[in-house]
Scaffold this motif. Structure first.
Motif, mmCIF file in Angstrom:
data_model
loop_
_atom_site.group_PDB
_atom_site.id
_atom_site.type_symbol
_atom_site.label_atom_id
_atom_site.label_comp_id
_atom_site.label_asym_id
_atom_site.label_seq_id
_atom_site.Cartn_x
_atom_site.Cartn_y
_atom_site.Cartn_z
ATOM 1 N N ARG A 17 -7.861 -5.485 -3.331
ATOM 2 C CA ARG A 17 -9.072 -4.635 -2.995
ATOM 3 C C ARG A 17 -9.065 -3.317 -3.769
ATOM 4 O O ARG A 17 -9.963 -2.598 -4.254
ATOM 5 C CB ARG A 17 -8.864 -4.583 -1.355
ATOM 6 N N LYS A 18 -7.714 -2.623 -3.749
ATOM 7 C CA LYS A 18 -7.680 -1.435 -4.292
ATOM 8 C C LYS A 18 -7.652 -1.327 -5.729
ATOM 9 O O LYS A 18 -8.445 -0.421 -6.316
ATOM 10 C CB LYS A 18 -6.111 -0.877 -3.873
ATOM 11 N N GLU A 73 0.657 3.957 -3.105
ATOM 12 C CA GLU A 73 0.308 5.435 -2.868
ATOM 13 C C GLU A 73 1.476 6.223 -2.818
ATOM 14 O O GLU A 73 1.124 7.435 -2.904
ATOM 15 C CB GLU A 73 -0.646 5.534 -1.528
ATOM 16 N N LEU A 112 -12.211 2.615 -1.957
ATOM 17 C CA LEU A 112 -12.896 1.632 -1.567
ATOM 18 C C LEU A 112 -14.576 2.303 -1.324
ATOM 19 O O LEU A 112 -15.424 1.491 -1.721
ATOM 20 C CB LEU A 112 -12.493 1.059 -0.514
ATOM 21 N N SER A 164 -11.627 -1.822 -6.757
ATOM 22 C CA SER A 164 -12.272 -0.446 -6.261
ATOM 23 C C SER A 164 -11.966 0.393 -7.208
ATOM 24 O O SER A 164 -12.616 1.364 -7.947
ATOM 25 C CB SER A 164 -11.724 0.135 -5.027
ATOM 26 N N MET A 165 -10.757 0.648 -7.561
ATOM 27 C CA MET A 165 -10.382 1.518 -8.693
ATOM 28 C C MET A 165 -11.024 1.316 -10.277
ATOM 29 O O MET A 165 -11.403 2.081 -10.734
ATOM 30 C CB MET A 165 -8.727 1.303 -8.972
ATOM 31 N N ASP A 179 -6.027 7.220 -2.149
ATOM 32 C CA ASP A 179 -5.977 6.535 -0.652
ATOM 33 C C ASP A 179 -7.101 5.301 -0.673
ATOM 34 O O ASP A 179 -8.185 5.458 -1.388
ATOM 35 C CB ASP A 179 -6.900 7.425 0.516
ATOM 36 N N GLU A 180 -6.618 4.054 -0.342
ATOM 37 C CA GLU A 180 -7.280 2.897 -0.672
ATOM 38 C C GLU A 180 -8.712 2.898 0.052
ATOM 39 O O GLU A 180 -9.831 2.657 -0.619
ATOM 40 C CB GLU A 180 -6.656 1.739 0.021
ATOM 41 N N ARG A 231 0.869 -0.992 -0.056
ATOM 42 C CA ARG A 231 -0.040 0.094 -0.045
ATOM 43 C C ARG A 231 0.832 1.208 -0.055
ATOM 44 O O ARG A 231 0.634 2.161 -0.673
ATOM 45 C CB ARG A 231 -0.856 -0.103 1.201
ATOM 46 N N VAL A 257 -2.326 -1.593 -9.834
ATOM 47 C CA VAL A 257 -1.835 -1.110 -8.635
ATOM 48 C C VAL A 257 -0.168 -1.734 -8.237
ATOM 49 O O VAL A 257 -0.244 -3.174 -8.655
ATOM 50 C CB VAL A 257 -2.594 -1.280 -7.587
ATOM 51 N N THR A 275 -2.441 -5.826 -4.205
ATOM 52 C CA THR A 275 -3.481 -4.953 -3.681
ATOM 53 C C THR A 275 -4.796 -5.022 -4.400
ATOM 54 O O THR A 275 -5.193 -3.942 -4.829
ATOM 55 C CB THR A 275 -2.740 -3.492 -3.805
#
Length: 374
Positions: A282-283, A51, A205, A286-287, A200-201, A47, A276, A280
């Motif tokens: 989840r990120k 970021e 999200l 979401s992205m 920001d994750e 992460r 990403v 990662t």
């Protein structure tokens, strides 16, 4: 406007010393090493790299240690260090079709060339505390894994053969570099994807979750999620060809979304995209969801007023370093500002009291006059 901190150097020095002591913790407990953080807190390291816009696991681990585990502070440290580095050139776009996949799944097709590779994932674990970890015992080795052989084609390519999904729009010009140029609106998709990749994750999200709850509704399937190592190549003018300068681990997500068609396009599926650093997922998912929501205009869809559709809202508030700086500056001395506000409130209270007193006196005079008339 706020006033800068002046004086108090000794107090600030003492605060730094106290912080270093708190960061170290109990001296009787072995100090946490960079290698331990890099190897055993890999999700946090990933992460911070993503970021912080800098792929270096060792530096990310150092930043996490220095920040006492505060990941946003660690991201800040990594970005600040990044600004000191010289730029030697630009690498070629990575080819994720050649990724050596540790994990590769699809929610749209059961049987895909190359197979479903579950890889290292929490998806099928029981969310129960494992107290065996507190005993710090040795972990049994994982089963032998067959090395990937040859390129692994993208799942969306199968839909593309039948023309059931939009062609990925190409970009003829070199996109602007968000790490060197400020974000400007309106932002094209390449710039939006850059911003989302280092956003920001938690914020991304939340925006993605809002689309699933009906704000900018566009039903999404995970066409493919893949995690693995890809080669980074760079053109060397003196050689006249590209050479491989290393490899990095990436997470890539492509979503398949509904699209009813428009005046110029038939009904078909559309895409959302996320890429990403590190594992990662989840990120990345979401992205991809937010990317698709932000594409409403170019796809000829109606603006529903959803936060995830508003590029200026999303991109202007997604960066945790900018948000942190603006948020935390209010704890610095604002003595002059507050005194001005304090004097203003006192003045308003005096004026309001004078108005009330005048009204009260006027009321009494009227009441006395009425009694005299009677």
């Amino acid at each position: 406007m706020y006033v800068a901190v002046k004086g108090g150097e000794q107090a600030i020095g003492n605060a730094h010393a106290w912080l270093a002591e708190e960061r170290r913790g109990d001296p009787a407990v072995a100090e946490l090493g960079i290698a331990q953080i890099r190897e055993q807190l890999a999700q946090a390291v990933n992460r911070v790299m993503a970021e912080g816009s800098l792929y270096d696991p060792d530096l990310a681990a150092l930043a996490i240690k220095q920040a006492r585990g505060d990941l946003i502070e660690a991201i800040f440290l990594l970005r600040a260090y990044r600004t000191t580095l010289p730029r030697f050139g630009a690498s070629r776009p990575v080819d994720t079709a050649d990724m050596a996949c540790d994990r590769r799944i699809s929610a749209t097709f059961k049987d895909v060339p190359g197979g479903q590779v579950l890889g290292p994932t929490f998806d099928y674990t029981h969310r129960l505390l494992d107290f065996k970890l507190a005993a710090e015992g040795e972990v049994p080795p994982a089963p032998e894994r067959d090395p990937a052989t040859g390129p692994v084609p993208h799942v969306t390519g199968f839909l593309n053969r039948e023309g059931l999904i939009e062609e990925e729009p190409g970009v003829d010009t070199i996109p602007p570099d968000l790490t060197r140029e400020p974000l400007e609106m309106p932002a094209g998709r390449p710039l939006r994807l850059q911003s989302l990749s280092r956003a920001d994750e938690g914020f991304v999200l939340s925006m993605a979750y809002s689309t699933q709850r009906g704000y900018a509704r566009n039903h999404a399937f995970v066409g493919e999620l893949r995690i693995g190592a890809v080669a980074v190549e760079m053109d060397v003018p003196e050689l006249g060809f590209a050479i491989e300068i290393g490899e990095i681990t990436l997470t890539e997500c492509e979503t398949v979304n509904q699209f009813t068609g428009s005046k110029s396009e038939p009904p078909q599926f559309t895409r959302g995209y996320g890429l990403v650093f590190g594992q990662t997922e989840r990120k990345a998912i979401s992205m991809a969801l937010v990317d698709r929501a932000l594409r409403w205009e170019e796809l000829g869809e109606d603006f529903e007023g959803a936060p995830a559709q508003d590029a200026e809202f999303v991109l202007s508030h997604a960066d945790n370093i900018q948000a942190t700086g603006f948020l935390e500056h209010i704890k610095l001395p604002h003595y002059v500002d507050f005194q001005a506000e304090l004097e203003l409130v006192r003045k308003l209270r005096r004026e309001a009291e004078e108005v009330r007193s005048s009204a009260l006196m006027g009321g009494l005079a009227s009441h006395d006059g009425q009694e005299a008339a009677e």
